[in-house]
Design an enzyme around this catalytic site. Structure first.
Site: not given
Length: 308
Positions: A171, A229, A258, A277
Site C-alpha cells: 500500500d 471490488r 453485480e 457482496h
C-alpha cells in the site's frame, strides 16, 4: 426543509434520527442511474447518500442545490468524483465503518478455501466420508499478501497474524504499520504469498490488477480472496488460473457486474467460493455505515453555505 436523497430503500434508525431536520427521499431497493437522475430533478437534494446505483454528472446537473455525496460504505468508485469536483460537490465516505464486517468475511472466505469447507459439506450431505483422501491447507506459517492496508486490510492482517500467518502488504499510502505487517512492493505480493487478499479501492490505475500476467507470477496453488471490488480482477484470467491449478481456490465477495447474472462462468465451477457482496452487510455495519454517512453529509452541509 432541504432534501436528502438516499439511493436505497432504507437507513438505520440512528441515521434517520440524525437527518430528522431534512426531508428524506428513498430511491428504492434497486435504483438505476436514470432513477437517480429523475429523483434529483424532482427533489433537488442538497445531499445524496449513496447505497446503490451510480451517481454521475447527469444526476449532479439535475440537482443544482447538491453540495455533498456521501457513500454508505468506504468505496466511492460508483461516484463520478471528477464531475463532482468540477461542480464543487464534496464526496465523502464512511471509511472504516464496515471494517470489522468485511475483514471477517475475508477471513471466512480464506478459511473456506483453505479447508475446502463448501465442497466437503456437499460431499457429506451426499453421504460421503472423505477422511482418508482429503488434505486441507494449513495456514499456520504460510504467507498472506494484502493489497491495501487501510482499515479493512489492517483488521484482516491482525486476524491472519493471530492464526500464525506471516503478513506482508502493499500500500503506497500506508504509514506506521504494526510490527506484524511487513511492507513490500507489489511483485513481492505475487512472488511470496500463499494467500492473496484484496483490500484496496478500485481506480483506473489498478483495474484488472489480478490478470493473466500477475497470476502467472504467483506461487502455484495460491488462494485468492477478494472482498473489495470485482473490477480489480480479470475474471476470465482467474477462471483459467483456477482451472489450471495455478490458483487453488478463489473466495470472492465482489464481481465485475453485480448482481451476478445466471450463467456466469464462475457458477458451478470447482475452486470458487462465492458470496453476493455481503461482506459489509451485518446488523452492526448497517448502523455504523448509516450513521457515518449521515454525519459526513451533515458535516459538509454545516460548513458549506448553500448557493442555491
Amino acid at each position: 426543509m432541504s432534501t436528502v436523497l438516499v439511493t436505497g430503500a432504507d437507513l438505520a434508525p440512528q441515521a434517520l434520527e440524525l437527518l430528522r431536520d431534512h426531508e428524506l427521499v428513498f430511491a428504492g431497493k434497486t435504483p438505476t442511474e436514470d432513477d437517480v437522475v429523475a429523483l434529483c430533478a424532482r427533489h433537488n437534494p442538497v445531499a445524496i447518500i449513496v447505497r446503490y446505483s451510480k451517481v454521475g454528472a447527469a444526476a449532479m446537473d439535475a440537482a443544482p442545490a447538491l453540495r455533498v455525496i456521501s457513500k454508505h460504505g468506504s468505496g466511492t468508485d460508483t461516484i463520478d468524483k471528477v464531475a463532482a469536483k468540477a461542480r464543487g460537490i464534496e464526496v465523502v465516505a464512511a471509511a472504516g465503518a464496515n471494517a470489522a464486517a468485511v475483514a471477517e468475511q475475508a477471513l471466512a472466505l480464506m478459511l473456506a478455501c483453505a479447508k475446502s469447507v463448501v465442497s466437503l459439506d456437499a460431499r457429506m450431505h451426499a453421504g460421503h466420508w472423505d477422511k482418508a483422501t482429503h488434505k486441507s491447507l494449513e495456514l499456520n506459517g504460510r504467507t498472506v499478501g494484502l493489497v491495501g492496508l487501510g482499515a479493512i486490510g489492517l483488521r484482516f492482517a491482525k486476524m491472519a497474524d493471530a492464526i500464525g500467518m506471516r503478513v506482508i502488504g502493499f500500500d503506497p499510502f500506508a504509514k506506521d504499520l504494526p510490527a506484524y505487517v511487513e511492507q513490500v512492493d507489489l511483485p513481492a505480493i505475487w512472488r511470496e504469498s500463499d494467500v492473496i487478499s484484496l483490500h484496496c479501492p478500485l481506480t483506473e490505475g489498478n483495474r484488472q490488477l489480478v490478470n493473466e500476467a500477475s497470476l502467472a507470477q504467483a506461487r502455484r496453488g495460491v488462494v485468492l480472496v477478494n472482498t473489495a471490488r470485482g473490477g480489480l480482477i480479470d475474471e476470465a484470467a482467474l477462471l483459467a488460473a483456477v482451472r489450471s491449478g495455478q490458483v487453488m481456490a478463489a473466495g470472492l465477495d465482489s464481481f465485475v457486474v453485480e448482481p451476478m447474472a445466471a450463467g456466469h462462468p464462475f457458477q458451478g465451477e470447482k475452486g470458487f467460493v462465492l458470496s453476493p457482496h455481503i461482506g459489509g452487510v451485518t446488523s452492526d455495519a448497517y448502523v455504523n455505515m448509516g450513521v457515518a454517512a449521515a454525519r459526513n453529509a451533515l458535516d459538509v452541509l454545516a460548513r458549506q453555505p448553500a448557493t442555491v
